[in-house]
Scaffold this motif. Structure first.
Motif, PDB file in Angstrom:
ATOM      1  N   SER A 123       0.834  -1.187   0.000  1.00  0.00           N
ATOM      2  CA  SER A 123       0.000   0.000   0.000  1.00  0.00           C
ATOM      3  C   SER A 123       0.877   1.248   0.000  1.00  0.00           C
ATOM      4  CB  SER A 123      -0.938   0.016   1.211  1.00  0.00           C
ATOM      5  OG  SER A 123      -0.199  -0.005   2.403  1.00  0.00           O
ATOM      6  N   VAL A 124       0.313   2.322  -0.547  1.00  0.00           N
ATOM      7  CA  VAL A 124       1.019   3.592  -0.638  1.00  0.00           C
ATOM      8  C   VAL A 124       0.069   4.692  -0.194  1.00  0.00           C
ATOM      9  CG1 VAL A 124       2.140   5.244  -2.193  1.00  0.00           C
ATOM     10  CG2 VAL A 124       2.420   2.794  -2.572  1.00  0.00           C
ATOM     11  N   SER A 138      -3.075   2.880  -2.962  1.00  0.00           N
ATOM     12  CA  SER A 138      -2.788   1.446  -2.951  1.00  0.00           C
ATOM     13  C   SER A 138      -3.203   0.750  -4.241  1.00  0.00           C
ATOM     14  CB  SER A 138      -3.472   0.783  -1.760  1.00  0.00           C
ATOM     15  OG  SER A 138      -2.959   1.340  -0.568  1.00  0.00           O
ATOM     16  N   LEU A 139      -4.206   1.260  -4.940  1.00  0.00           N
ATOM     17  CA  LEU A 139      -4.619   0.629  -6.194  1.00  0.00           C
ATOM     18  C   LEU A 139      -3.562   0.774  -7.285  1.00  0.00           C
ATOM     19  CD1 LEU A 139      -8.390   1.610  -6.333  1.00  0.00           C
ATOM     20  CD2 LEU A 139      -7.397  -0.599  -5.731  1.00  0.00           C
ATOM     21  N   GLY A 143       1.166  -1.442 -10.759  1.00  0.00           N
ATOM     22  CA  GLY A 143       0.669  -0.979 -12.040  1.00  0.00           C
ATOM     23  C   GLY A 143      -0.788  -1.268 -12.339  1.00  0.00           C
ATOM     24  N   ARG A 144      -1.585  -1.536 -11.308  1.00  0.00           N
ATOM     25  CA  ARG A 144      -3.005  -1.814 -11.570  1.00  0.00           C
ATOM     26  C   ARG A 144      -3.734  -0.561 -12.062  1.00  0.00           C
ATOM     27  NH1 ARG A 144      -4.417  -4.465  -6.050  1.00  0.00           N
ATOM     28  NH2 ARG A 144      -2.214  -4.686  -5.704  1.00  0.00           N
ATOM     29  N   ASN A 145      -3.466   0.566 -11.444  1.00  0.00           N
ATOM     30  CA  ASN A 145      -4.059   1.843 -11.858  1.00  0.00           C
ATOM     31  C   ASN A 145      -2.971   2.899 -11.851  1.00  0.00           C
ATOM     32  OD1 ASN A 145      -6.662   0.859 -12.051  1.00  0.00           O
ATOM     33  ND2 ASN A 145      -7.230   1.447  -9.986  1.00  0.00           N
ATOM     34  N   GLN A 146      -3.200   3.968 -12.591  1.00  0.00           N
ATOM     35  CA  GLN A 146      -2.267   5.079 -12.597  1.00  0.00           C
ATOM     36  C   GLN A 146      -2.777   6.128 -11.627  1.00  0.00           C
ATOM     37  OE1 GLN A 146      -1.557   6.738 -16.423  1.00  0.00           O
ATOM     38  NE2 GLN A 146      -0.232   8.339 -15.658  1.00  0.00           N
ATOM     39  N   THR A 147      -1.853   6.800 -10.928  1.00  0.00           N
ATOM     40  CA  THR A 147      -2.266   7.829  -9.975  1.00  0.00           C
ATOM     41  C   THR A 147      -1.258   8.953  -9.962  1.00  0.00           C
ATOM     42  OG1 THR A 147      -2.992   8.233  -7.717  1.00  0.00           O
ATOM     43  CG2 THR A 147      -1.064   6.842  -7.977  1.00  0.00           C
ATOM     44  N   ASP A 148      -1.696  10.097  -9.533  1.00  0.00           N
ATOM     45  CA  ASP A 148      -0.815  11.239  -9.326  1.00  0.00           C
ATOM     46  C   ASP A 148      -0.747  11.482  -7.827  1.00  0.00           C
ATOM     47  OD1 ASP A 148      -0.394  11.747 -12.042  1.00  0.00           O
ATOM     48  OD2 ASP A 148      -2.280  12.847 -12.182  1.00  0.00           O
ATOM     49  N   LEU A 149       0.466  11.411  -7.290  1.00  0.00           N
ATOM     50  CA  LEU A 149       0.614  11.673  -5.863  1.00  0.00           C
ATOM     51  C   LEU A 149       0.254  13.116  -5.562  1.00  0.00           C
ATOM     52  CD1 LEU A 149       3.937   9.816  -5.032  1.00  0.00           C
ATOM     53  CD2 LEU A 149       1.612   9.062  -4.597  1.00  0.00           C
ATOM     54  N   PHE A 150      -0.366  13.336  -4.443  1.00  0.00           N
ATOM     55  CA  PHE A 150      -0.730  14.653  -3.930  1.00  0.00           C
ATOM     56  C   PHE A 150      -1.745  15.384  -4.814  1.00  0.00           C
ATOM     57  CE2 PHE A 150       3.792  13.865  -2.944  1.00  0.00           C
ATOM     58  CZ  PHE A 150       3.627  13.572  -1.599  1.00  0.00           C
TER      59      PHE A 150
END
Length: 180
Positions: A123-124, A138-139, A143-150
């Motif tokens: 998890s992140v 966590s998703l 590489g399950r989903n792309q995300t932008d931190l913050f």
């Protein structure tokens, strides 16, 4: 630079020495032309460096100094082989190589000891303290989903105040004021 001087002298040779064939590579004229081209190229490159040397002298006169040389740094990732029995110590000064932008091999050395483990990220989370927010990424693990931190997402931060004590708040008279 040397080759440029050699070609220029070969093009000018028929005007100054019509009896000499500049294409012939086994005579004294060819050897002299190569020597001249080498010396002229060396002098030319030194003269081209003069403005930079003068600029550095000017900066030294003003008591400016150059930033001292530092070794290059690069982030590295180590992946353990399948079936590794446990943690692996990667000692300081371990040599690692990579391809540079020009295709040449660049060799690095690790600065400190480090431990490579077979653990995996499960998890992140990220936080923005100024806005009192917590985000779950966590998703995005593996590489399950792309995300932008913050980035703007639904914050997981909750603020709850529980007040309870049988003796402390057993007041016979008076009030307790709580302000937020």
């Amino acid at each position: 630079m040397r080759i440029q001087f050699f070609r220029k002298s070969g093009k000018k040779a028929p005007f100054y020495l019509p009896e000499w064939k500049a294409e012939a590579s086994k005579d004294v004229g060819f050897a002299l032309s190569m020597i001249f081209s080498s010396m002229a190229g060396s002098i030319s490159s030194r003269l081209n460096e003069a403005p930079n040397k003068h600029f550095l002298s000017f900066l030294e006169m003003l008591n400016f100094s150059l930033i001292p040389a530092r070794p290059a740094r690069a982030p590295l990732s180590f992946v353990l082989s399948e079936g590794a029995p446990g943690d692996v110590l990667i000692e300081a000064s371990t040599r690692v190589s990579a391809k540079g932008s020009d295709g040449e091999t660049v060799i690095f050395e690790t600065e400190k000891n480090m431990l490579a483990t077979p653990s995996k990220i499960m998890s992140v989370y990220s936080t923005i303290a100024e806005y009192d927010e917590i985000f779950d990424h966590s998703l995005s693990v593996n590489g399950r989903n792309q995300t932008d931190l913050f980035a703007e997402q639904d914050s997981l931060q909750e603020h709850t105040l529980y007040i309870g004590d049988e003796e402390l708040f057993n007041l016979k008279q008076g009030t307790i004021d709580v302000f937020f």
